[in-house]
Design a protein around this motif. Structure first.
Motif, PDB file in Angstrom:
ATOM      1  N   CYS A  26      -5.821   1.464   0.497  1.00 67.09           N
ATOM      2  CA  CYS A  26      -5.602   0.708   1.745  1.00 67.09           C
ATOM      3  C   CYS A  26      -4.773  -0.543   1.519  1.00 67.09           C
ATOM      4  N   LEU A  27      -5.113  -1.286   0.496  1.00 68.50           N
ATOM      5  CA  LEU A  27      -4.520  -2.600   0.311  1.00 68.50           C
ATOM      6  C   LEU A  27      -3.264  -2.607  -0.553  1.00 68.50           C
ATOM      7  N   VAL A  28      -3.048  -1.564  -1.330  1.00 68.68           N
ATOM      8  CA  VAL A  28      -1.915  -1.557  -2.246  1.00 68.68           C
ATOM      9  C   VAL A  28      -0.939  -0.420  -1.937  1.00 68.68           C
ATOM     10  N   LEU A  29      -1.417   0.810  -1.948  1.00 61.21           N
ATOM     11  CA  LEU A  29      -0.513   1.951  -1.899  1.00 61.21           C
ATOM     12  C   LEU A  29       0.201   2.096  -0.558  1.00 61.21           C
ATOM     13  N   VAL A  30      -0.521   1.993   0.560  1.00 66.41           N
ATOM     14  CA  VAL A  30       0.117   2.153   1.872  1.00 66.41           C
ATOM     15  C   VAL A  30       1.201   1.100   2.083  1.00 66.41           C
ATOM     16  N   PRO A  31       0.926  -0.200   1.897  1.00 65.62           N
ATOM     17  CA  PRO A  31       2.005  -1.178   2.075  1.00 65.62           C
ATOM     18  C   PRO A  31       3.134  -1.019   1.055  1.00 65.62           C
ATOM     19  N   LEU A  32       2.805  -0.669  -0.176  1.00 67.74           N
ATOM     20  CA  LEU A  32       3.830  -0.517  -1.207  1.00 67.74           C
ATOM     21  C   LEU A  32       4.817   0.598  -0.869  1.00 67.74           C
ATOM     22  N   VAL A  33       4.294   1.715  -0.412  1.00 69.17           N
ATOM     23  CA  VAL A  33       5.164   2.829  -0.052  1.00 69.17           C
ATOM     24  C   VAL A  33       6.077   2.438   1.102  1.00 69.17           C
ATOM     25  N   GLU A  34       5.518   1.735   2.074  1.00 67.28           N
ATOM     26  CA  GLU A  34       6.335   1.309   3.209  1.00 67.28           C
ATOM     27  C   GLU A  34       7.411   0.310   2.784  1.00 67.28           C
ATOM     28  N   VAL A  35       7.075  -0.598   1.905  1.00 66.67           N
ATOM     29  CA  VAL A  35       8.038  -1.605   1.438  1.00 66.67           C
ATOM     30  C   VAL A  35       9.146  -0.951   0.616  1.00 66.67           C
TER      31      VAL A  35
END
Length: 155
Positions: A26-35
């Motif tokens: 939730c806190l790392v992978l989802v935002p990282l992929v989007e970025v």
């Protein structure tokens, strides 16, 4: 999720593992992929008001798909299992909770988010489809990791 996992010191290792993996995704992978993906795709939004960031894929749809699926397919069943051990009402709900209702709720939740982003003129339709597919892939990987970790913790 990490705070919740650390507060479960007297709980089984599997519960801590589930919450930790859920927190990482939730806190790392989802935002990282989007970025990573949005700057590579470099796609402008349909409306110039929303041009502060790129459009592809839809981060709202990705997050909604992942979070609603995680709640419906991972957290809710685990909660019902814990409650079923303590309450006959929860046991009846857990026994009769239809998988089709979970799937329909998940698809409706994700689809409504994607449709809302298109209607708000913040995304193209393909942006929301890609966001939904990305959220689904992340959800599948998360549930697989959680299942593997839970099996290892029980061995």
């Amino acid at each position: 999720a990490w705070i919740a996992a650390s507060s479960l010191e007297n709980r089984p290792r599997a519960a801590r593992t589930v919450l930790s993996l859920f927190g990482v995704h939730c806190l790392v992978l989802v935002p990282l992929v989007e970025v990573i993906i949005k700057p590579i795709a470099h796609r402008l939004r349909p409306d110039t008001i929303h041009h502060h960031s790129y459009s592809f894929p839809s981060g709202h749809t990705c997050s909604a798909t992942f979070m609603s699926g995680a709640f419906l397919f991972v957290l809710l069943p685990a909660l019902l299992e814990v409650l079923a051990a303590q309450s006959s009402t929860a046991r009846r709900i857990a026994a009769h909770w239809p998988r089709q209702a979970q799937l329909a709720t998940w698809l409706l939740w994700s689809g409504a988010t994607g449709l809302g982003r298109v209607l708000a003129d913040a995304h193209w339709c393909t942006d929301t489809v890609a966001g939904g597919l990305l959220g689904s892939a992340l959800l599948a990987s998360t549930t697989q990791l959680i299942a593997s970790a839970a099996e290892e913790a029980q061995d």
